[in-house]
Write an enzyme that holds these catalytic residues in place. Structure first.
Site, mmCIF file in Angstrom:
data_model
loop_
_atom_site.group_PDB
_atom_site.id
_atom_site.type_symbol
_atom_site.label_atom_id
_atom_site.label_comp_id
_atom_site.label_asym_id
_atom_site.label_seq_id
_atom_site.Cartn_x
_atom_site.Cartn_y
_atom_site.Cartn_z
ATOM 1 N N THR A 136 0.822 -1.213 0.000
ATOM 2 C CA THR A 136 0.000 0.000 0.000
ATOM 3 C C THR A 136 0.856 1.264 0.000
ATOM 4 O O THR A 136 1.990 1.252 0.493
ATOM 5 C CB THR A 136 -0.897 -0.015 1.263
ATOM 6 O OG1 THR A 136 -1.528 1.247 1.399
ATOM 7 C CG2 THR A 136 -0.090 -0.273 2.528
ATOM 8 N N ASP A 137 0.254 2.361 -0.471
ATOM 9 C CA ASP A 137 0.945 3.660 -0.396
ATOM 10 C C ASP A 137 1.011 4.187 1.040
ATOM 11 O O ASP A 137 1.772 5.110 1.337
ATOM 12 C CB ASP A 137 0.276 4.691 -1.319
ATOM 13 C CG ASP A 137 -1.186 4.961 -0.996
ATOM 14 O OD1 ASP A 137 -1.728 4.337 -0.062
ATOM 15 O OD2 ASP A 137 -1.799 5.810 -1.687
ATOM 16 N N GLU A 138 0.212 3.585 1.947
ATOM 17 C CA GLU A 138 0.165 4.110 3.321
ATOM 18 C C GLU A 138 1.496 3.942 4.055
ATOM 19 O O GLU A 138 1.733 4.582 5.067
ATOM 20 C CB GLU A 138 -0.952 3.439 4.124
ATOM 21 C CG GLU A 138 -2.302 3.710 3.539
ATOM 22 C CD GLU A 138 -3.457 3.538 4.518
ATOM 23 O OE1 GLU A 138 -3.219 3.454 5.732
ATOM 24 O OE2 GLU A 138 -4.598 3.502 4.046
ATOM 25 N N LYS A 166 2.067 -3.295 7.384
ATOM 26 C CA LYS A 166 2.356 -3.469 5.959
ATOM 27 C C LYS A 166 3.807 -3.060 5.669
ATOM 28 O O LYS A 166 4.492 -3.711 4.875
ATOM 29 C CB LYS A 166 1.395 -2.655 5.095
ATOM 30 C CG LYS A 166 -0.043 -3.160 5.067
ATOM 31 C CD LYS A 166 -0.224 -4.543 4.468
ATOM 32 C CE LYS A 166 0.002 -4.610 2.977
ATOM 33 N NZ LYS A 166 -0.378 -5.948 2.428
HETATM 34 P P1 NAD Z 1 -9.724 -7.314 2.051
HETATM 35 O O1 NAD Z 1 -9.732 -7.043 3.518
HETATM 36 O O2 NAD Z 1 -10.933 -7.044 1.244
HETATM 37 O O3 NAD Z 1 -9.336 -8.840 1.796
HETATM 38 C C1 NAD Z 1 -8.355 -9.512 2.536
HETATM 39 C C2 NAD Z 1 -8.513 -11.010 2.307
HETATM 40 O O4 NAD Z 1 -7.482 -11.684 3.047
HETATM 41 C C3 NAD Z 1 -9.863 -11.564 2.809
HETATM 42 O O5 NAD Z 1 -10.392 -12.449 1.863
HETATM 43 C C4 NAD Z 1 -9.478 -12.292 4.080
HETATM 44 O O6 NAD Z 1 -10.333 -13.408 4.386
HETATM 45 C C5 NAD Z 1 -8.063 -12.754 3.781
HETATM 46 N N1 NAD Z 1 -7.261 -12.976 4.987
HETATM 47 C C6 NAD Z 1 -7.158 -12.134 6.057
HETATM 48 N N2 NAD Z 1 -6.369 -12.691 6.986
HETATM 49 C C7 NAD Z 1 -5.961 -13.887 6.487
HETATM 50 C C8 NAD Z 1 -5.109 -14.911 6.965
HETATM 51 N N3 NAD Z 1 -4.528 -14.826 8.165
HETATM 52 N N4 NAD Z 1 -4.883 -15.988 6.184
HETATM 53 C C9 NAD Z 1 -5.468 -16.097 4.962
HETATM 54 N N5 NAD Z 1 -6.306 -15.156 4.465
HETATM 55 C C10 NAD Z 1 -6.536 -14.059 5.211
HETATM 56 O O7 NAD Z 1 -8.476 -6.520 1.509
HETATM 57 P P2 NAD Z 1 -8.255 -5.803 0.093
HETATM 58 O O8 NAD Z 1 -8.782 -4.427 0.181
HETATM 59 O O9 NAD Z 1 -8.701 -6.695 -0.972
HETATM 60 O O10 NAD Z 1 -6.663 -5.696 0.079
HETATM 61 C C11 NAD Z 1 -5.869 -6.771 -0.418
HETATM 62 C C12 NAD Z 1 -4.399 -6.416 -0.291
HETATM 63 O O11 NAD Z 1 -4.147 -5.217 -1.017
HETATM 64 C C13 NAD Z 1 -3.937 -6.152 1.136
HETATM 65 O O12 NAD Z 1 -2.656 -6.691 1.282
HETATM 66 C C14 NAD Z 1 -3.910 -4.631 1.242
HETATM 67 O O13 NAD Z 1 -2.939 -4.220 2.176
HETATM 68 C C15 NAD Z 1 -3.525 -4.248 -0.168
HETATM 69 N N6 NAD Z 1 -3.993 -2.925 -0.629
HETATM 70 C C16 NAD Z 1 -5.323 -2.599 -0.522
HETATM 71 C C17 NAD Z 1 -5.746 -1.380 -1.027
HETATM 72 C C18 NAD Z 1 -7.205 -0.965 -0.975
HETATM 73 O O14 NAD Z 1 -7.522 0.174 -1.320
HETATM 74 N N7 NAD Z 1 -8.128 -1.827 -0.567
HETATM 75 C C19 NAD Z 1 -4.833 -0.508 -1.627
HETATM 76 C C20 NAD Z 1 -3.487 -0.882 -1.707
HETATM 77 C C21 NAD Z 1 -3.084 -2.111 -1.217
HETATM 78 O O1 DAU Z 2 -4.194 3.960 0.443
HETATM 79 C C1 DAU Z 2 -4.407 2.571 0.335
HETATM 80 C C2 DAU Z 2 -5.257 2.096 1.482
HETATM 81 O O2 DAU Z 2 -6.577 2.537 1.217
HETATM 82 C C3 DAU Z 2 -5.226 0.579 1.660
HETATM 83 O O3 DAU Z 2 -3.922 0.193 1.999
HETATM 84 C C4 DAU Z 2 -6.217 0.148 2.750
HETATM 85 O O4 DAU Z 2 -6.247 -1.269 2.833
HETATM 86 C C5 DAU Z 2 -7.581 0.647 2.362
HETATM 87 O O5 DAU Z 2 -8.523 0.323 3.371
HETATM 88 C C6 DAU Z 2 -7.557 2.171 2.154
HETATM 89 O O6 DAU Z 2 -7.318 2.851 3.415
HETATM 90 P P1 DAU Z 2 -8.067 4.208 3.814
HETATM 91 O O7 DAU Z 2 -8.006 4.351 5.273
HETATM 92 O O8 DAU Z 2 -7.568 5.341 2.991
HETATM 93 O O9 DAU Z 2 -9.564 3.847 3.302
HETATM 94 P P2 DAU Z 2 -10.989 4.061 3.966
HETATM 95 O O10 DAU Z 2 -11.989 3.701 2.916
HETATM 96 O O11 DAU Z 2 -11.111 3.414 5.301
HETATM 97 O O12 DAU Z 2 -11.040 5.625 4.176
HETATM 98 C C7 DAU Z 2 -10.855 6.523 3.091
HETATM 99 C C8 DAU Z 2 -10.903 7.938 3.650
HETATM 100 O O13 DAU Z 2 -12.242 8.212 4.067
HETATM 101 C C9 DAU Z 2 -10.031 8.151 4.872
HETATM 102 O O14 DAU Z 2 -9.496 9.468 4.829
HETATM 103 C C10 DAU Z 2 -10.990 8.029 6.041
HETATM 104 C C11 DAU Z 2 -12.290 8.558 5.468
HETATM 105 N N1 DAU Z 2 -13.534 7.966 5.992
HETATM 106 C C12 DAU Z 2 -13.650 6.620 6.000
HETATM 107 C C13 DAU Z 2 -14.800 6.006 6.449
HETATM 108 C C14 DAU Z 2 -14.930 4.502 6.485
HETATM 109 C C15 DAU Z 2 -14.584 8.785 6.384
HETATM 110 O O15 DAU Z 2 -14.484 10.027 6.354
HETATM 111 N N2 DAU Z 2 -15.740 8.206 6.834
HETATM 112 C C16 DAU Z 2 -15.887 6.845 6.896
HETATM 113 O O16 DAU Z 2 -16.958 6.349 7.343
#
Ligand code: NAD
Ligand code: DAU
Length: 360
Positions: A136-138, A166
């Site tokens: 992730t970019d975080e 991460k």
């Molecule tokens: P998600 O939470 O939707 O999915 C995670 C999956 O991993 C689920 O299916 C869960 O059951 C499985 N999992 C969790 N713990 C586990 C374990 N111990 N063993 C096996 N499986 C397990 O997450 P996502 O949003 O699809 O993100 C996927 C990946 O991408 C993560 O590594 C996250 O850090 C990265 N990522 C997410 C975002 C985003 O915006 N969602 C952005 C950048 C990177």
């Molecule tokens: O940047 C990549 C990341 O993006 C991934 O690594 C994470 O897995 C993914 O969950 C996401 O993280 P964020 O914290 O940025 O996403 P989230 O959707 O939780 O929140 C997006 C923004 O919105 C953040 O600034 C918090 C705000 N927010 C979120 C929720 C759930 C609100 O203002 N209200 C809300 O109810």
């Protein structure tokens, strides 16, 4: 036939990636999806592929070394694409330990098992074996409102337990690359949105709440900025990095789609009204009055913005989906899959595994 081991394939990005890969490669690849099915894992996301001969689901925890070793013994894995993680920042603030266990220990187990299966006696690796760590970019921390971007060279500065876990997992991958010449890449991506996203994340939560006339919670002043990428573009980027990336390198993947959270909410409200039929009763409660400012997230990062220059220059990837189009596709998907959202919000989806796999 090339065999992929996808971890976390029942989650949001993992399931979109599996659909993308079958659309692109069809029967030319095999995918083994290993997922523990936490609250975020939903096999309904994969209904359309579950009967394919070249798809196998294994329920296992990535921290369970024996279970992961067994998969490597049973299948000749060519590629690992490692998504499995605890992914929600707010949950990490409440319960950090599970993030450290899954994201750090789980990544260590995946690296060790792949290394054991792929390493030759002289320390080199079997031909064509590759590991891609999805991050992730975080990990880069927070940018000022008025400038700057995250580059691959930006120093790590994570703030939440999620991003710290991460970052730790990224450092483990880097350590395996440097110490053992392990054949891996890391991708650091910005915020994804699209089909199958769990409605605890901003975009699906706002769509679902607005459709039900519930309050739309905005953390702090609503001016935090995220860089949004349509999930298919991310899936494509991951595949391109694994195909064309230089081994050992990190690639940033991002959307060039920076928006304040409050802007996102206004766009969703406007798009819902544009897309709902005139006689749909839900139009009556979709309104800006639902917007409710709530207490800020602890340690809330102000701005994320990826510079995807390296992946564009070296591999030719760039975001294809404009936010205005991606959000319409996402909302259209939620309209067509109201049962999916109902099952997720009621917890009903967790019964699916028992019903679907009781005989398997
Ligand atoms: P998600 O939470 O939707 O999915 C995670 C999956 O991993 C689920 O299916 C869960 O059951 C499985 N999992 C969790 N713990 C586990 C374990 N111990 N063993 C096996 N499986 C397990 O997450 P996502 O949003 O699809 O993100 C996927 C990946 O991408 C993560 O590594 C996250 O850090 C990265 N990522 C997410 C975002 C985003 O915006 N969602 C952005 C950048 C990177
Ligand atoms: O940047 C990549 C990341 O993006 C991934 O690594 C994470 O897995 C993914 O969950 C996401 O993280 P964020 O914290 O940025 O996403 P989230 O959707 O939780 O929140 C997006 C923004 O919105 C953040 O600034 C918090 C705000 N927010 C979120 C929720 C759930 C609100 O203002 N209200 C809300 O109810």
């Amino acid at each position: 036939m090339r065999t992929y081991l996808v971890t976390g394939g029942a989650g949001f990005i993992g399931s979109n990636y599996i659909h993308y890969m079958f659309r692109k490669y069809g029967d030319a690849i095999r995918i083994i999806n290993v997922d523990a099915l936490t609250y975020a894992g939903n096999l309904e996301n994969l209904r359309e592929v579950e009967d394919r001969d070249n798809y196998t689901f294994v329920r296992a925890d990535i921290t369970d070394k024996e279970a992961i070793q067994k998969i490597f013994e049973e299948y000749d894995i060519d590629r690992v694409v490692h998504f499995a993680a605890e992914s929600h920042v707010d949950r990490s603030i409440r319960t950090p330990e599970v993030f450290i266990k899954t994201n750090v220990l789980g990544t260590a187990v995946m690296l060790n098992c792949a290394k054991d299966a792929w390493e030759l006696p002289d320390g080199s690796y079997r031909e064509g074996k590759k590991f891609l760590h999805v991050s992730t970019d975080e990990v880069y921390g927070s940018l000022e409102e008025d400038g700057g971007y995250f580059y691959e060279t930006t120093p790590y500065d994570p703030h939440s337990p999620y991003s710290a876990s991460k970052a730790s997992s990224d450092f483990l991958v880097k350590a395996y690359i440097d110490t053992y010449h392990f054949p891996a890449n890391i991708t650091n991506c910005s915020n994804n949105y699209g089909p199958y996203q769990f409605p605890e994340k901003l975009i699906p939560l706002i769509i679902n709440n607005a459709l039900h006339g519930k309050k739309l919670p905005v953390y702090g002043d609503g001016k935090n900025v995220r860089d949004w990428l349509y999930v298919d573009d991310h899936a494509k980027g991951i595949d391109m990095v694994q195909e064309m990336g230089r081994l050992g390198e990190t690639y940033n993947i991002g959307g060039h789609n920076e928006k304040q959270n409050i802007e996102i909410i206004h766009i969703i409200l406007e798009t819902l009204l544009e897309m709902l039929p005139q006689d749909d009763a839900r139009r009556a409660h979709i309104s800006k009055d639902l917007i409710t400012y709530v207490e800020d997230r602890k340690g809330h990062d102000r701005r994320y913005a990826i510079a995807p220059d390296k992946i564009k220059a070296e591999i030719g990837w760039e975001p294809e989906t404009m936010f205005k189009d991606g959000i319409k596709k996402t909302i259209a998907w939620f309209f067509e899959h109201e049962d999916w959202m109902e099952n997720v919000t009621s917890g009903e989806y967790q019964k699916y595994y028992d019903e679907m796999y009781k005989e398997k």
